[in-house]
Design a protein around this motif. Structure first.
Motif, PDB file in Angstrom:
ATOM      1  N   GLU A  76       0.808  -1.223   0.000  1.00 54.42           N
ATOM      2  CA  GLU A  76       0.000   0.000   0.000  1.00 54.42           C
ATOM      3  C   GLU A  76       0.840   1.271   0.000  1.00 54.42           C
ATOM      4  O   GLU A  76       0.464   2.270  -0.616  1.00 54.42           O
ATOM      5  N   ASN A  77       1.982   1.261   0.695  1.00 58.51           N
ATOM      6  CA  ASN A  77       2.773   2.493   0.799  1.00 58.51           C
ATOM      7  C   ASN A  77       4.037   2.478  -0.049  1.00 58.51           C
ATOM      8  O   ASN A  77       4.833   3.417  -0.002  1.00 58.51           O
ATOM      9  N   ILE A  78       4.223   1.418  -0.845  1.00 61.19           N
ATOM     10  CA  ILE A  78       5.488   1.232  -1.548  1.00 61.19           C
ATOM     11  C   ILE A  78       5.806   2.386  -2.491  1.00 61.19           C
ATOM     12  O   ILE A  78       6.937   2.853  -2.564  1.00 61.19           O
ATOM     13  N   TRP A  79       4.814   2.925  -3.209  1.00 63.06           N
ATOM     14  CA  TRP A  79       5.086   3.982  -4.184  1.00 63.06           C
ATOM     15  C   TRP A  79       5.419   5.295  -3.498  1.00 63.06           C
ATOM     16  O   TRP A  79       6.281   6.053  -3.958  1.00 63.06           O
ATOM     17  N   ASP A  80       4.747   5.562  -2.384  1.00 67.60           N
ATOM     18  CA  ASP A  80       5.049   6.786  -1.634  1.00 67.60           C
ATOM     19  C   ASP A  80       6.463   6.718  -1.064  1.00 67.60           C
ATOM     20  O   ASP A  80       7.223   7.699  -1.134  1.00 67.60           O
ATOM     21  N   ILE A  81       6.840   5.560  -0.518  1.00 65.83           N
ATOM     22  CA  ILE A  81       8.174   5.414   0.063  1.00 65.83           C
ATOM     23  C   ILE A  81       9.246   5.464  -1.021  1.00 65.83           C
ATOM     24  O   ILE A  81      10.277   6.114  -0.866  1.00 65.83           O
ATOM     25  N   ARG A  82       9.016   4.808  -2.143  1.00 74.88           N
ATOM     26  CA  ARG A  82      10.003   4.834  -3.227  1.00 74.88           C
ATOM     27  C   ARG A  82      10.241   6.253  -3.741  1.00 74.88           C
ATOM     28  O   ARG A  82      11.343   6.561  -4.190  1.00 74.88           O
ATOM     29  N   SER A  83       9.214   7.101  -3.690  1.00 78.75           N
ATOM     30  CA  SER A  83       9.377   8.474  -4.188  1.00 78.75           C
ATOM     31  C   SER A  83      10.354   9.273  -3.335  1.00 78.75           C
ATOM     32  O   SER A  83      10.826  10.327  -3.756  1.00 78.75           O
ATOM     33  N   ARG A  84      10.679   8.762  -2.135  1.00 82.44           N
ATOM     34  CA  ARG A  84      11.619   9.451  -1.245  1.00 82.44           C
ATOM     35  C   ARG A  84      12.982   8.763  -1.198  1.00 82.44           C
ATOM     36  O   ARG A  84      13.829   9.098  -0.381  1.00 82.44           O
ATOM     37  N   ILE A  85      13.188   7.797  -2.113  1.00 79.78           N
ATOM     38  CA  ILE A  85      14.450   7.073  -2.179  1.00 79.78           C
ATOM     39  C   ILE A  85      15.055   7.272  -3.562  1.00 79.78           C
ATOM     40  O   ILE A  85      14.375   7.117  -4.581  1.00 79.78           O
ATOM     41  N   GLY A  86      16.343   7.603  -3.610  1.00 82.69           N
ATOM     42  CA  GLY A  86      17.072   7.637  -4.867  1.00 82.69           C
ATOM     43  C   GLY A  86      17.824   6.337  -5.044  1.00 82.69           C
ATOM     44  O   GLY A  86      18.443   5.839  -4.094  1.00 82.69           O
ATOM     45  N   ILE A  87      17.772   5.761  -6.245  1.00 82.24           N
ATOM     46  CA  ILE A  87      18.393   4.464  -6.493  1.00 82.24           C
ATOM     47  C   ILE A  87      19.271   4.558  -7.739  1.00 82.24           C
ATOM     48  O   ILE A  87      18.831   5.053  -8.783  1.00 82.24           O
ATOM     49  N   LYS A 162      15.427  11.317   0.598  1.00 84.56           N
ATOM     50  CA  LYS A 162      15.929  11.259   1.965  1.00 84.56           C
ATOM     51  C   LYS A 162      17.001  10.179   2.113  1.00 84.56           C
ATOM     52  O   LYS A 162      17.754  10.167   3.074  1.00 84.56           O
ATOM     53  N   LEU A 163      17.023   9.259   1.136  1.00 86.15           N
ATOM     54  CA  LEU A 163      17.934   8.128   1.191  1.00 86.15           C
ATOM     55  C   LEU A 163      18.415   7.828  -0.218  1.00 86.15           C
ATOM     56  O   LEU A 163      17.614   7.787  -1.160  1.00 86.15           O
ATOM     57  N   LEU A 164      19.725   7.618  -0.397  1.00 81.94           N
ATOM     58  CA  LEU A 164      20.304   7.238  -1.679  1.00 81.94           C
ATOM     59  C   LEU A 164      20.878   5.832  -1.553  1.00 81.94           C
ATOM     60  O   LEU A 164      21.703   5.561  -0.681  1.00 81.94           O
ATOM     61  N   ILE A 165      20.416   4.918  -2.430  1.00 81.71           N
ATOM     62  CA  ILE A 165      20.903   3.547  -2.439  1.00 81.71           C
ATOM     63  C   ILE A 165      21.713   3.330  -3.709  1.00 81.71           C
ATOM     64  O   ILE A 165      21.220   3.555  -4.823  1.00 81.71           O
ATOM     65  N   LEU A 166      22.954   2.890  -3.542  1.00 81.54           N
ATOM     66  CA  LEU A 166      23.836   2.575  -4.662  1.00 81.54           C
ATOM     67  C   LEU A 166      23.991   1.064  -4.721  1.00 81.54           C
ATOM     68  O   LEU A 166      24.628   0.469  -3.853  1.00 81.54           O
ATOM     69  N   ASP A 167      23.375   0.433  -5.728  1.00 78.98           N
ATOM     70  CA  ASP A 167      23.392  -1.018  -5.839  1.00 78.98           C
ATOM     71  C   ASP A 167      24.467  -1.431  -6.835  1.00 78.98           C
ATOM     72  O   ASP A 167      24.241  -1.467  -8.041  1.00 78.98           O
TER      73      ASP A 167
END
Length: 281
Positions: A76-87, A162-167
């Motif tokens: 339910e909240n995945i799209w809202d949370i992803r919008s605040r994460i840079g990947i 708010k968060l940057l993930i480098l995979d």
């Protein structure tokens, strides 16, 4: 300190086509705090890529929970949370959709309905943050690997995450490109306080991290500051990880009878001790 992300006793099992199962993640827990740079390292198959997928909701744990920005990640909240994460992913060539650098950085902003008058300054600002402001009208396929990844980071920054993930973001780059990307991330972390999670198998990359998490066979094997982790040199090499040059040389010198104090992770630290303790007498 504010909690940004936490994994609470998460586990995940892959089922193969022949019916066999493999536990990719086995009861893993850790917390990432605001402004931290966390490096997650491990050999291929250690579970670090599965962790990355769970952090952004591509996979959901079979046991335990993933909490992002103090919310349990779910459908339910995945799209809202992803919008605040840079990947930023491994292959920079797979991330470009625009015909020019500025078009590519603007793509996510357009998809999220950011007004044009806000979009333009955000594109320019994010490119300036990664030292690519002079490449606005360049075609992405003319850029070097390091420049492409810097543009990919700019695209993530334009969304003001708010968060940057480098995979594995540096794994396909040459040494110069890798150094460019690492320097950009370090500068961003120091100047903006951005929270960074770097998933990698390159131990040279973790030297600037605040905390390191070592994965092995789906389990959390070690966690601590870089110098604490590198003190377990033989254990790291036993699971297929390469130590930084200074750590390896320190060990060889000890084996040769040279007294070395502490665990050195950079050449500068090692040279300073050798000069002070052994040559400058």
């Amino acid at each position: 300190m504010k909690e940004i992300l936490s994994l609470d006793h998460v586990s995940y099992t892959y089922e193969s086509e022949d019916g066999e199962s493999r536990k990719a993640i086995d009861d893993v827990s850790f917390t990432v705090w605001d402004g931290e740079w966390i490096a997650i390292v491990g050999h291929n198959g250690s579970g670090k890529s599965t962790l990355a997928k769970m952090m952004i909701g591509l996979l959901f744990p079979e046991e335990g929970s993933v909490n992002v920005f103090l919310e349990k990640l779910d459908a339910e909240n995945i799209w809202d949370i992803r919008s605040r994460i840079g990947i930023v992913f491994q292959n920079p060539d797979n991330q470009f959709v625009g015909s020019t650098v500025q078009d590519d950085v603007a793509f996510a902003l357009e998809n999220n309905g950011v007004p044009f008058e806000q979009m333009v300054p955000r594109v320019h600002e994010s490119l300036a943050q990664v030292n690519m402001a002079g490449f606005l009208d360049h075609e992405p396929h003319h850029l070097s690997g390091g420049q492409k990844q810097r543009v990919a980071i700019a695209g993530a920054l334009a969304m003001q995450p708010k968060l940057l993930i480098l995979d594995e973001a540096t794994s396909m780059l040459d040494p110069q490109g890798r150094d460019e990307v690492i320097k950009v991330v370090d500068d961003l972390k120091r100047t903006t306080g951005l929270t960074v999670i770097s998933i990698t198998h390159d131990l040279e990359e973790v030297l600037l991290a605040d905390k390191v998490i070592v994965m092995n066979d789906g389990k959390l094997m070690l966690t601590g500051k870089p110098e604490e982790i590198f003190a377990h040199g033989e254990e790291l090499e036993a699971i297929g990880l390469d130590l930084p040059f200074a750590s390896r040389l320190s060990r060889y010198l000890r084996q040769a009878g040279v007294e070395i104090q502490g665990e050195h992770t950079t050449e500068e630290e090692l040279v300073n001790e050798l000069w002070t303790s052994h040559f400058n007498k």
